[in-house]
Every structure is written in C-alpha cells, then in structure tokens.
Design a protein around this motif. Structure first.
Motif, short mmCIF file in Angstrom:
data_model
loop_
_atom_site.label_atom_id
_atom_site.label_comp_id
_atom_site.label_asym_id
_atom_site.label_seq_id
_atom_site.Cartn_x
_atom_site.Cartn_y
_atom_site.Cartn_z
N ILE A 574 94.92 23.92 78.17
CA ILE A 574 95.60 24.53 79.31
C ILE A 574 96.90 23.76 79.59
O ILE A 574 96.88 22.60 79.99
N THR A 576 99.89 25.59 81.03
CA THR A 576 100.78 26.51 81.75
C THR A 576 101.71 25.80 82.73
O THR A 576 102.92 26.08 82.76
N ARG A 618 96.01 31.18 79.82
CA ARG A 618 96.85 30.62 80.89
C ARG A 618 96.08 29.59 81.71
O ARG A 618 96.66 28.61 82.18
N SER A 619 94.79 29.85 81.92
CA SER A 619 94.00 29.01 82.82
C SER A 619 92.54 29.04 82.39
O SER A 619 92.13 29.89 81.60
N GLN A 622 90.67 32.26 82.99
CA GLN A 622 90.91 33.38 82.08
C GLN A 622 89.97 33.36 80.87
O GLN A 622 89.87 34.34 80.15
N ASP A 633 96.16 39.24 79.09
CA ASP A 633 97.44 38.66 79.51
C ASP A 633 97.41 37.14 79.30
O ASP A 633 97.48 36.36 80.25
N PRO A 634 97.31 36.67 78.05
CA PRO A 634 97.25 35.23 77.80
C PRO A 634 98.63 34.59 77.94
O PRO A 634 99.65 35.29 78.08
N LEU A 635 98.68 33.27 77.88
CA LEU A 635 99.95 32.56 77.87
C LEU A 635 100.71 32.88 76.59
O LEU A 635 101.91 33.17 76.61
#
Length: 644
Positions: A574, A576, A618-619, A622, A633-635
C-alpha cells in the motif's frame, strides 16, 4: 409336474430373489466399469510375488512398451513392496539410510532447508547416488525418484542460479522466457541427481494478503494458463527420459489461491476454504491445469485447502472423477507435506479416505521430531487398511502402476545415477544470463516523472534502503531455506553492487541503509519492501510500508534529492499516500540472484516491457481486488506498466 399353492409361492420367492441378485450383479458390474475408467490396468494380474525375477524378466527390457513393463513388475510385487512405492520420506527424517531398502521406499525428498551437510552441488549428487544404490539393492531393484521444491531455480542449493519468483515472471507475459527459465532450472536440478521438481505452482492468487501470492504467475486464469505449459515443457521437454529432463509437478490442485480470509491458519488465508461455485472453480482455478495436462505433466499435487468444506486431499470428485476420469490424467498424484495429518486426529481414517479418493503417493514425510507421524506408522496403517478391506488391492495396484509408469518413462531403470558432467551447469554464466533477462523483463515501471532512465554519468548517486544490498531479501522465501532469510545466503549480485558496476568511472555511488548522507546527490535510489517469508508464515493483515523504509525515503527527500523507489516484494504494497512524493517507482518483485537485471532497466540498457499480472490496490479496504470485479478501481490496473 403338479405344483401345490405352497410350491408356487416358494418358486415365486426364488425367482424374485434371483431377479434381485441379477440386478445387484448388474449394478456391481456397472460400478466396476465406472471404476475402471480411472485405472491404468483393467485386467487381473498374475500373482508372482513369491517368485524371483530374472535378467530376462520383461520389466527389465527397455525395448518393450512401458505398460507391458509395468504389468510385469507389478506381478512380482508383494503388498509391502507396493506400499513402499507409495511412500515418500524426507531424507532428514530417515532413521537409517537402510530403511530405503527395508521398507522398499519409492521416493525421497528434500523439503525446504533439508540439505546434505555440505550444501554444494557435488554433495547433492553424491548423496542422491548413495540413496539410489540402496534402493537398487532390493530384490526387484526399483529405483527411487527424488523430489525437491525448485520453484525459482534450484533454490535449495548454494551457488545455483536464483530466478525471479512467479509473480515477476508473470509480468513478463513471455511464455518462451518462462520455458527458458525452467529449462535452465531443470539442467541445474539434473546436475545434482534429483529427478523430480515440485513445480510449477499454478495458483491463481485472488487476495494479496496471502503469503503465497508470489508463487502464482498472476490473478487471472489467462496469465496462469499461458505460462503453465511453458513451465512444464521447460522441465520435462518432450520426453521424460532425456538426460536433463525433470519430472514436473503441477500444484496445488485446486483453488489454493482462492481461500476466504478467516478460514485458514491463524484465522487468515493459507490452507483455508475456497468457497466458490463449480463454474468459478472451472473458470478461474482449472485452466492452468488444463494447459499443464496438454503439455504432458507427469504428476500433480493436491492442495492443503478445502473447496466448499471438503479437503482436496480426500475429494474423490476432484482427484478421481475430475482429474483421472474427466480429464484423463495418466500420471500420479502426490500429497503435500503432511497433507494427511491436517484433516483431524484420526490418521488411519485420513489415509483410507485419501487413498480411496485417488491419492497415489503420500509425502509422509516422517517429521516425528516435529510432532508428525513416523513413516513406519504410515506404512503399517496402510498395509493394515488393505488387509482389513478398507482399501482394495485394485486401488493399490493402480496407484503403484501410475508411479512405475512414470519411473519407466523417466528412464530411471536404465539411468538411475547422477551425471556429474552436468555439475558445471549449476550457476553457470549462461543460466545467470537467462535469469538477468528474466529480471529485466519482469520489472514494472509504475511511475516516471522524467527521472528514468538514469544517466550512467551522474556525479553522485545515493543508494539506500534495507533491500538495496541484501541478496536474501532480493531472493525471498524458498531460497536455501524454507522461509528464506536476509543476508548473503548464496552467490549473486545485489542491486547496490549492480549499480556500482553499471555507472561510469566519474560517478560517485554512496550507500546507507537508513538514507542518511544523501546531501548533494543527483538522485537517490531507495530499495524497500518486504523481507523473506513463505507459506504458513507469510499471510499479512496489513501491507502498509515499513516505518524504517518510509524514514529512509524521507531522509533523502529532506536532503533535497529526487527519489526513485524500487519495491522488492512478493506482492503489491500500500503506497497511495506516498506516491506523490516519489519521482519514479519500479516494482521489482523478488528478482533473485541477478541484480544486474534491475540496473539494466534503471539506466536504460533495456526499455521496460513488464506489465502488472496482478492489480495494485489503493488501500487495505480494497483487498481482495481482481481484474473483472464490478467496482474495479485499483491504484494501478492489471496490465499496467510504463516504457521509456
């Protein structure tokens, strides 16, 4: 003849009884036909177990068809000899090397870290030959096969080439390269005498918290399927009896990457329950095995996990109905390490259920000193189960026939010993070049604000981070030992060492693990990420960056130096909240022994082609996230990667 009413009644009863008997007989015959669909030898064998074979016995003739040799050898075998072939023991747990002949053991293995006293290639070959000599001293002279987890190169052996773990290889999207990697691995394994590799792992990891994520090629069935056949071909080639052909083992059948959080060890993921529909099982977790079967994989290892509450090790549907009947698998199944000890305390019942479900060989492995079952106990209980009728001799015969078939196909009866002329291939320059190629194709550039590629003529490059100059961290788990460890554990080039030799003579390269001393540098390269782990120990509730990693980056930023971050890890972490602070970011995965593959990308000798084979979340909230999810909706998306 005159029939009284009583006689007529009696005749009706007799006729009805006969009808019932013929119906039962038909049903039994029908059941037998279905059972025969999954067995290799359908006819009754002659019992010659009291006879001594001669030099002219059919099974000793390499010119005869394999199954003719199997039938002939099987007919000479006693029950004890058959059970021995179904038994696999780790070398470290042998009470005496002579137990190989006493119990007619069919296979030995080295689990992670189970090495000869001197862990060098020649020592392995000599050890193997010593064990084989004992096996050949038995009355039937059946050679052993020896298994090992060479999952990213011959990774138990000091000095062997260590290739990137599967997660990195998946990002290459290059099946030919994967075949080359496994061909080189096979040559190094063959050099040490070993003839069976518990690889490739065809897991489809669906949750990044899983400690075996790095053992999978990626999160979609397509990427796993595309690599599976290449790996099998690399190990086995197109003929199992080639001088450097190694028996492959597709694992872990099935659904090991799909377990639900909270159902596994320590209420996490590993060895948990995969709760999915039949359609999901076939669409997500089966395709890799279909490709491996098409490539002729000789063995398959069932998984520790359950599928909808049923352990794979005892699932007749998965092992026999699906694999052996529907898919026509003609090789043999080998259990995972202590696989029959993980399903409750009734060990005998577990043995009976697993063997009847279709298990052919059991990796016992005899870990009594760690609280496991003795291999002699397994042997005695299996013999007892057959003698009391809990397991049919037909089931035993089929298991042994499958094992012998593979041994004949491997040419073990004709070439039972190691070929020491191959030892020069272990860690050879040729193989290290293949590994370097694999590393540079596996790297994924995730961010580049114009800083990459770096010039080799910069005045000052400062290198930092705990993974910059640590070969053990760079290689990850399953390297020399089971869980792996930090430090200079084998031969190779760290990323820091590679940077030093990549730059020009005018460039000053400095290093500090904690990021200090960067003032005045043109750029900082900070190599951060994870430290080694493997199965059972690698599940994580949190994948946030280590505080010391963040501190190292922060020190360089405070010195006014732009930062390129390289993440060495077995899965996405992680990042982000930190990403905006970095000028460049590269996911290097677990690259192995050849750090120069990393610098090939850093300095632009290779224009990066790696693309994510796994979504980057992203987190933590998720996770799990996978390509194809409804709210995806990933990073960084599956398939993402930058070039220069």
């Amino acid at each position: 003849m005159f029939l009284t009413k009583d006689k007529i009644s009696l005749l009706i009863v007799i006729l009805l009884f006969a009808g019932c008997q013929s119906k039962k007989s038909y049903q039994a015959t029908d059941k037998n036909k279905k059972d025969l669909e999954s067995v290799l030898i359908k006819e009754q064998l002659v019992d010659r177990s009291t006879q001594v074979p001669t030099d002219s016995s059919l099974y000793k003739n390499p010119g005869l068809p394999v199954m003719d040799r199997v039938r002939d050898l099987l007919s000479y075998m006693t029950l004890e000899e058959k059970i021995g072939q179904m038994t696999q023991v780790d070398r470290q747990f042998l009470e005496s090397d002579n137990d190989i002949s006493t119990y007619y053991l069919g296979s030995l293995l080295s689990g992670g870290g189970s090495t000869p006293p001197k862990n060098y290639p020649k020592s392995w070959a000599e050890m193997y030959d010593g064990f084989q000599k004992i096996a050949l001293s038995t009355r039937l002279s059946i050679p052993i096969m020896y298994g090992i987890d060479a999952v990213h190169g011959h990774n138990n052996v000091i000095g062997a080439t260590i290739f990137p773990h599967h997660i990195g290889l998946g990002c290459t999207n290059n099946p030919q390269l994967i075949e080359d990697v496994y061909r080189a691995t096979a040559e190094e394994v063959a050099a040490t005498g070993i003839d069976w590799d518990f690889a490739p792992c065809l897991a489809v990891p669906r949750d990044e918290r899983w400690g075996r994520t790095y053992e999978g090629f990626g999160e979609t069935p397509n990427i796993v399927k595309s690599m599976a056949a290449a790996a099998v071909r690399g190990l086995q080639t197109d003929r199992l009896d080639g001088p450097t052909s190694i028996l492959a083992c597709a694992k872990h059948f099935i659904g090991d990457g799909g377990t639900k959080w909270g159902t596994g060890l320590k209420e996490k993921l590993d060895q948990g329950d995969t709760q999915i529909t039949e359609q999901e099982l076939r669409e997500i977790h089966l395709p890799g095995y279909l490709a491996a079967l098409e490539a002729g994989v000789g063995t398959i290892m069932p998984s520790y996990n359950q599928v909808n509450g049923e352990y794979c090790h005892v699932s007749k549907y998965l092992l026999t109905d699906l694999l052996k009947k529907e898919l026509g698998f003609k090789g043999f199944l080998v259990s995972d390490w202590q696989g029959l000890e993980k399903m409750g305390d009734d060990y005998k019942s577990n043995i009976i259920t697993s063997i009847n479900a279709g298990m052919d060989m059991v990796m016992v492995p005899g870990a009594e000193k760690f609280g496991g079952q003795k291999y002699t106990n397994f042997i005695n209980l299996l013999i007892e189960s057959v003698n009391e009728g809990s397991i049919s001799e037909n089931r035993i015969n089929d298991a042994v026939a499958r094992i012998l078939k593979i041994k004949f196909e491997m040419g073990l009866f004709e070439r039972p010993y190691s070929d020491k002329s191959l030892l020069k291939k272990v860690g050879s320059k040729e193989h290290r070049n293949i590994a370097r190629e694999a590393v540079k194709q596996s790297l994924v550039v995730l961010k580049n604000d114009g800083v990459l590629p770096l010039s080799k003529d910069l005045g000052h490059i400062h290198v930092a981070g705990k993974n910059a100059d640590d070969l053990g961290n760079q290689c990850g788990g399953w390297t020399i030992s089971w869980q792996g460890e930090s430090g200079p554990i084998t031969k190779g080039t760290t990323i820091y060492e590679a940077i030093q030799v990549a730059v020009s003579s005018v460039t000053n390269v400095t290093f500090s693990k904690n990021g200090s001393g960067a003032k005045g540098a043109d750029v900082g390269i900070v190599v951060i990420g994870e430290t080694p782990y493997a199965e059972m120990e690698g599940d994580r509730e949190s994948l946030v960056l280590d505080k010391k990693d963040l501190a190292a980056i922060d020190r360089i930023k405070k010195a006014g130096v732009p930062v390129v971050v390289i993440i060495v890890s077995g899965r996405p972490l992680i990042i982000t909240d930190e990403l905006d602070k970095w000028s460049g970011l590269i996911a290097a995965w677990l690259p192995g022994s050849e750090g120069k593959g990393v610098t090939d990308v850093i300095f632009g000798d290779y224009n990066p082609t790696g693309r994510l084979s796994i979504s980057w979340p992203r987190s933590m909230e998720q996770i799990p996230i996978n390509f194809g999810d409804v709210n995806y909706d990933p990073l960084f998306e599956y398939g993402f990667g930058l070039s220069y």
